[in-house]
Design an enzyme around this catalytic site. Structure first.
Site, short mmCIF file in Angstrom:
data_model
loop_
_atom_site.label_atom_id
_atom_site.label_comp_id
_atom_site.label_asym_id
_atom_site.label_seq_id
_atom_site.Cartn_x
_atom_site.Cartn_y
_atom_site.Cartn_z
N HIS A 6 0.82 -1.43 -0.25
CA HIS A 6 0.06 0.01 0.02
C HIS A 6 0.82 1.27 0.04
CE1 HIS A 6 -3.67 2.37 1.62
NE2 HIS A 6 -2.88 3.06 1.36
N HIS A 66 1.43 5.30 -2.14
CA HIS A 66 1.00 6.13 -2.99
C HIS A 66 2.10 6.98 -3.71
CE1 HIS A 66 -2.95 6.50 -1.19
NE2 HIS A 66 -2.30 6.16 0.17
N LYS A 98 -10.12 -1.05 -5.25
CA LYS A 98 -9.87 -0.29 -3.70
C LYS A 98 -11.18 0.52 -3.50
CE LYS A 98 -8.12 1.48 -0.21
NZ LYS A 98 -6.66 2.28 0.07
N HIS A 157 -10.36 0.93 2.45
CA HIS A 157 -9.94 2.09 3.29
C HIS A 157 -11.39 1.88 4.19
CE1 HIS A 157 -8.42 6.16 4.31
NE2 HIS A 157 -9.51 6.10 5.16
N HIS A 192 -4.22 -0.47 6.05
CA HIS A 192 -3.92 0.41 7.30
C HIS A 192 -4.61 0.29 8.64
CE1 HIS A 192 -6.52 2.97 5.24
NE2 HIS A 192 -5.96 3.65 4.28
N ASP A 197 1.61 2.90 3.40
CA ASP A 197 0.52 4.10 3.20
C ASP A 197 1.49 5.34 3.29
OD1 ASP A 197 -1.42 5.54 2.39
OD2 ASP A 197 -2.15 5.37 4.91
C1 NCD Z 1 -3.83 9.15 1.68
C2 NCD Z 1 -3.39 9.89 0.46
O1 NCD Z 1 -2.75 11.08 1.02
O2 NCD Z 1 -3.54 9.61 -0.56
N1 NCD Z 1 -3.60 9.68 2.70
C3 NCD Z 1 -3.40 9.33 4.10
O3 NCD Z 1 -3.61 10.02 4.94
N2 NCD Z 1 -3.11 7.88 4.45
C4 NCD Z 1 -4.88 8.47 1.26
C5 NCD Z 1 -5.28 7.08 2.20
O4 NCD Z 1 -4.81 6.06 2.19
O5 NCD Z 1 -6.06 7.17 3.11
ZN ZN Z 2 -3.20 5.18 1.62
#
Ligand code: NCD
Ligand code: ZN
Length: 344
Positions: free
Chosen positions: A14, A16, A98, A135, A173, A246
């Site tokens: 996981h 981004h 997702k 999520h 998460h 995450d």
């Molecule tokens: C994530 C994001 O910024 O894309 N933010 C976060 O606080 N974890 C999105 C997510 O996974 O909730």
């Molecule tokens: Zn995330």
């Protein structure tokens, strides 16, 4: 304990990557450590069809230096093209799907308002033996932000699991003792655990009269008792929990100390080292590899990675920022000492 630790190369289930220069920066950090990464589809224009998934995968591949496999889940909405969804899953353009409840986190405004409206998509996932990544937060004016995970489990997840008992689910998460217990007690469900949920409590976010925007993330970090259960699950309950950082970067201008600060913690520059330090603190270094490199692959029916990585026990200080082209992001654990470091 030896000063050098060798483990099977990890996967990050996981993370981004974002887009543009940010994507290049994040890919560079992640592809040096991991073999596979689940690249979250909540880009500004979310990844809602197979074409977008293919393009996004290519972009990440182009930016990565080493052999590296980005896996892209489909961003679920209430108006997906079902035929494209099915064929995207069958042809593995999508790595599962997702579920973002609408407005639960960054770029989730296109997410799902009424989960029963996408049961047809869950059916396809179940039939294809694919995975639903969740999520797991229920958003409502009536629900305290710290209770969102519990309410999601009680009000939504229970129903999904009853209707789709064979559907493989990852509660992403996981952030509460309640979530950990739920995963342990139920079949076909696993969880990813971030480093920051094992390091921070809400006292690190809400500090007397101010909020630390760099510790603000979704799900928000919780209490000491939750942190302890997350550590126990990661370090000792070693089949159903696996690595998912995450890591979610936002440029510093979007992380101002005000009500509009975006949620997300950027740990990519030091995530494997933080996990290692946590396992070391818990006297569980022997279990690190199974968490970082084995459980996730087993759950997703992938082979284990061939390569190994080495970590050395030595102190280093995490730089305050990551800077790349015109982008500047504050690193998690900025200016703090970590006592393990990956060596090449
Ligand atoms: C994530 C994001 O910024 O894309 N933010 C976060 O606080 N974890 C999105 C997510 O996974 O909730
Ligand atoms: Zn995330």
């Amino acid at each position: 304990m030896p000063n050098i630790l060798e483990i099977v190369q990890p996967d990050d289930w996981h993370i981004h990557f974002r887009e543009g220069d940010m994507l290049e920066m994040v890919t560079n950090y992640s592809s040096r450590i991991n073999n596979r990464c689940v690249a979250m589809p909540n880009t500004k224009v979310p990844i809602t069809d197979s074409n977008k998934a293919i393009l996004y995968k290519n972009k990440i591949n182009k930016a990565s230096k080493d052999k590296f496999e980005p896996l892209i889940p489909c961003y679920l909405t209430e108006s997906l093209d079902i035929n494209d969804f099915r064929s995207g899953i069958q042809n593995k353009y999508f790595f599962g799907a997702k579920l973002y409840p609408s407005n639960a986190t960054t770029n989730s405004k296109y997410g799902v308002r009424q989960i029963s409206n996408i049961y047809n998509l869950f059916e396809i996932l179940e039939e294809e033996n694919s995975t639903l990544l969740i999520h797991g937060e229920k958003v409502s004016d009536k629900i305290d932000i710290f209770d969102r995970e519990k309410y999601f489990i009680d009000d939504e997840l229970q129903i999904i699991r009853k209707k789709f008992p064979l559907l493989k689910i990852v509660l992403e998460h996981v952030s509460t003792a309640y979530g950990v217990k739920y995963i342990k007690q139920n079949k076909n469900i696993a969880g990813t655990i971030t480093p920051h949920h094992m390091l921070l409590t809400k006292r690190d976010v809400f500090i007397s009269d101010k909020i630390d925007p760099h510790h603000f993330c979704m799900p928000v970090v919780k209490d000491e008792s939750d942190l302890i259960e997350l550590r126990n699950a990661a370090c000792f309950d070693n089949t159903k929990f696996f690595l998912g950082t995450d890591s979610a970067p936002h440029p510093i201008e979007e992380k101002k100390s005000n009500a509009n600060s975006k949620p997300g913690i950027f740990s990519a520059p030091c995530s494997i080292e933080l996990y290692t330090q946590i396992f070391d603190q818990e006297n569980a270094l022997n279990n690190l590899e199974v968490f970082s490199s084995i459980n996730g692959a087993n759950f997703y029916n992938f082979s284990h990675n061939d390569k190994k990585i080495k970590l050395e026990k030595k102190d280093w200080i995490v730089p305050e920022f990551s800077v790349y082209k015109n982008i500047k992001v504050k690193n998690f654990y900025a200016n703090k000492k970590i006592n393990w470091k990956v060596i090449n």
